[in-house]
Design a protein around this motif. Structure first.
Motif, PDB file in Angstrom:
ATOM      1  N   HIS A 106     -66.124 132.717  99.944  1.00  0.00           N
ATOM      2  CA  HIS A 106     -65.219 131.755  99.303  1.00  0.00           C
ATOM      3  C   HIS A 106     -64.027 132.440  98.677  1.00  0.00           C
ATOM      4  O   HIS A 106     -62.905 131.957  98.779  1.00  0.00           O
ATOM      5  CB  HIS A 106     -65.984 130.941  98.257  1.00  0.00           C
ATOM      6  CG  HIS A 106     -65.310 129.657  97.897  1.00  0.00           C
ATOM      7  ND1 HIS A 106     -64.206 129.598  97.081  1.00  0.00           N
ATOM      8  CD2 HIS A 106     -65.579 128.381  98.231  1.00  0.00           C
ATOM      9  CE1 HIS A 106     -63.828 128.347  96.940  1.00  0.00           C
ATOM     10  NE2 HIS A 106     -64.639 127.590  97.628  1.00  0.00           N
ATOM     11  N   GLY A 107     -64.271 133.547  97.984  1.00  0.00           N
ATOM     12  CA  GLY A 107     -63.202 134.353  97.431  1.00  0.00           C
ATOM     13  C   GLY A 107     -62.683 133.942  96.075  1.00  0.00           C
ATOM     14  O   GLY A 107     -62.554 134.778  95.187  1.00  0.00           O
ATOM     15  N   TRP A 108     -62.374 132.669  95.894  1.00  0.00           N
ATOM     16  CA  TRP A 108     -61.714 132.259  94.658  1.00  0.00           C
ATOM     17  C   TRP A 108     -62.028 130.807  94.367  1.00  0.00           C
ATOM     18  O   TRP A 108     -61.975 129.967  95.260  1.00  0.00           O
ATOM     19  CB  TRP A 108     -60.203 132.445  94.794  1.00  0.00           C
ATOM     20  CG  TRP A 108     -59.432 132.211  93.543  1.00  0.00           C
ATOM     21  CD1 TRP A 108     -58.785 131.064  93.158  1.00  0.00           C
ATOM     22  CD2 TRP A 108     -59.221 133.142  92.488  1.00  0.00           C
ATOM     23  NE1 TRP A 108     -58.195 131.240  91.940  1.00  0.00           N
ATOM     24  CE2 TRP A 108     -58.435 132.498  91.495  1.00  0.00           C
ATOM     25  CE3 TRP A 108     -59.614 134.458  92.279  1.00  0.00           C
ATOM     26  CZ2 TRP A 108     -58.045 133.153  90.317  1.00  0.00           C
ATOM     27  CZ3 TRP A 108     -59.221 135.096  91.126  1.00  0.00           C
ATOM     28  CH2 TRP A 108     -58.451 134.453  90.154  1.00  0.00           C
ATOM     29  N   TYR A 109     -62.323 130.525  93.096  1.00  0.00           N
ATOM     30  CA  TYR A 109     -62.509 129.157  92.632  1.00  0.00           C
ATOM     31  C   TYR A 109     -61.447 128.874  91.573  1.00  0.00           C
ATOM     32  O   TYR A 109     -61.341 129.600  90.597  1.00  0.00           O
ATOM     33  CB  TYR A 109     -63.900 128.975  92.012  1.00  0.00           C
ATOM     34  CG  TYR A 109     -65.036 129.077  93.003  1.00  0.00           C
ATOM     35  CD1 TYR A 109     -65.537 130.312  93.387  1.00  0.00           C
ATOM     36  CD2 TYR A 109     -65.605 127.943  93.553  1.00  0.00           C
ATOM     37  CE1 TYR A 109     -66.577 130.416  94.283  1.00  0.00           C
ATOM     38  CE2 TYR A 109     -66.651 128.026  94.454  1.00  0.00           C
ATOM     39  CZ  TYR A 109     -67.127 129.272  94.819  1.00  0.00           C
ATOM     40  OH  TYR A 109     -68.149 129.368  95.721  1.00  0.00           O
ATOM     41  N   GLY A 110     -60.709 127.823  91.758  1.00  0.00           N
ATOM     42  CA  GLY A 110     -59.679 127.486  90.786  1.00  0.00           C
ATOM     43  C   GLY A 110     -60.270 127.016  89.470  1.00  0.00           C
ATOM     44  O   GLY A 110     -59.784 127.363  88.391  1.00  0.00           O
ATOM     45  N   GLU A 111     -61.333 126.234  89.545  1.00  0.00           N
ATOM     46  CA  GLU A 111     -61.925 125.679  88.341  1.00  0.00           C
ATOM     47  C   GLU A 111     -63.375 125.310  88.617  1.00  0.00           C
ATOM     48  O   GLU A 111     -63.694 124.759  89.663  1.00  0.00           O
ATOM     49  CB  GLU A 111     -61.157 124.429  87.889  1.00  0.00           C
ATOM     50  CG  GLU A 111     -61.562 123.885  86.520  1.00  0.00           C
ATOM     51  CD  GLU A 111     -60.554 122.861  86.001  1.00  0.00           C
ATOM     52  OE1 GLU A 111     -60.236 121.918  86.741  1.00  0.00           O
ATOM     53  OE2 GLU A 111     -60.071 123.017  84.861  1.00  0.00           O
ATOM     54  N   VAL A 112     -64.233 125.620  87.648  1.00  0.00           N
ATOM     55  CA  VAL A 112     -65.650 125.303  87.751  1.00  0.00           C
ATOM     56  C   VAL A 112     -66.082 124.662  86.433  1.00  0.00           C
ATOM     57  O   VAL A 112     -65.641 125.096  85.360  1.00  0.00           O
ATOM     58  CB  VAL A 112     -66.500 126.567  88.021  1.00  0.00           C
ATOM     59  CG1 VAL A 112     -67.972 126.199  88.185  1.00  0.00           C
ATOM     60  CG2 VAL A 112     -66.003 127.307  89.252  1.00  0.00           C
ATOM     61  N   TRP A 113     -66.959 123.666  86.530  1.00  0.00           N
ATOM     62  CA  TRP A 113     -67.450 122.955  85.343  1.00  0.00           C
ATOM     63  C   TRP A 113     -68.960 123.128  85.195  1.00  0.00           C
ATOM     64  O   TRP A 113     -69.695 123.189  86.196  1.00  0.00           O
ATOM     65  CB  TRP A 113     -67.135 121.472  85.449  1.00  0.00           C
ATOM     66  CG  TRP A 113     -65.677 121.145  85.329  1.00  0.00           C
ATOM     67  CD1 TRP A 113     -64.786 120.990  86.349  1.00  0.00           C
ATOM     68  CD2 TRP A 113     -64.945 120.932  84.123  1.00  0.00           C
ATOM     69  NE1 TRP A 113     -63.543 120.703  85.850  1.00  0.00           N
ATOM     70  CE2 TRP A 113     -63.605 120.652  84.487  1.00  0.00           C
ATOM     71  CE3 TRP A 113     -65.279 120.942  82.764  1.00  0.00           C
ATOM     72  CZ2 TRP A 113     -62.609 120.386  83.542  1.00  0.00           C
ATOM     73  CZ3 TRP A 113     -64.282 120.676  81.824  1.00  0.00           C
ATOM     74  CH2 TRP A 113     -62.974 120.408  82.223  1.00  0.00           C
ATOM     75  N   GLY A 114     -69.389 123.150  83.956  1.00  0.00           N
ATOM     76  CA  GLY A 114     -70.805 123.113  83.660  1.00  0.00           C
ATOM     77  C   GLY A 114     -71.324 121.681  83.718  1.00  0.00           C
ATOM     78  O   GLY A 114     -70.556 120.737  83.935  1.00  0.00           O
ATOM     79  N   GLN A 115     -72.615 121.532  83.479  1.00  0.00           N
ATOM     80  CA  GLN A 115     -73.249 120.217  83.628  1.00  0.00           C
ATOM     81  C   GLN A 115     -73.056 119.340  82.402  1.00  0.00           C
ATOM     82  O   GLN A 115     -73.272 118.130  82.464  1.00  0.00           O
ATOM     83  CB  GLN A 115     -74.756 120.389  83.910  1.00  0.00           C
ATOM     84  CG  GLN A 115     -75.613 120.738  82.695  1.00  0.00           C
ATOM     85  CD  GLN A 115     -75.587 122.212  82.337  1.00  0.00           C
ATOM     86  OE1 GLN A 115     -74.790 122.997  82.874  1.00  0.00           O
ATOM     87  NE2 GLN A 115     -76.470 122.608  81.430  1.00  0.00           N
ATOM     88  N   GLY A 116     -72.657 119.913  81.292  1.00  0.00           N
ATOM     89  CA  GLY A 116     -72.448 119.150  80.069  1.00  0.00           C
ATOM     90  C   GLY A 116     -73.609 119.262  79.115  1.00  0.00           C
ATOM     91  O   GLY A 116     -74.770 119.178  79.540  1.00  0.00           O
ATOM     92  N   SER A 117     -73.296 119.443  77.837  1.00  0.00           N
ATOM     93  CA  SER A 117     -74.318 119.548  76.788  1.00  0.00           C
ATOM     94  C   SER A 117     -74.027 118.514  75.715  1.00  0.00           C
ATOM     95  O   SER A 117     -72.987 118.585  75.054  1.00  0.00           O
ATOM     96  CB  SER A 117     -74.323 120.942  76.163  1.00  0.00           C
ATOM     97  OG  SER A 117     -74.700 121.922  77.079  1.00  0.00           O
TER      98      SER A 117
END
Length: 123
Positions: A106-117
């Protein structure tokens, strides 16, 4: 693939403190920025705090002076220390990572989110 795993949410009384943690997993070699957003019922998601690889920080206006964001680059982990909590801080807190470089196809991710707390502050 990159995964953000959050921990530390829960129920706290007004005036109390809570610490959130978020660790990023994957074949990661860089994360440009890590931080936290929150979303209360019926409201838009808003910035809580973020920190860059260099240590520069940015806070939402209502969090300044009460919340502290920190980061352990070696562990790809970001923390949020929340103090003097108010009922209006009740929300789902989401970990966010921006500019994530990985050593895979994949090389690069612009943005990643967690599942929420979920964080609930009782008055």
């Amino acid at each position: 693939q990159v995964q953000l795993v959050e921990s530390g949410g829960g129920l706290v009384q007004a005036g109390g403190s809570l610490r959130l943690s978020c660790a990023a997993f994957g074949n990661i070699y860089v994360i440009t920025a890590m931080g936290w957003y929150r979303q209360a019922p019926g409201k838009q998601r808003e910035l809580v705090a973020s920190t860059s690889t260099s240590g520069a920080t940015n806070y939402g206006d209502s969090m300044k002076g009460r919340f502290t964001v920190s980061r352990d680059n070696a562990k790809n982990t970001v923390y949020l220390q929340m103090t003097s909590l108010k009922a209006e801080d009740t929300a789902v807190y989401y970990c966010n990572a921006q500019g994530v470089g990985v050593v895979d196809a994949h090389g690069w991710y612009g943005e990643v989110w967690g599942q929420g707390s979920p964080v609930t502050v009782s008055s």
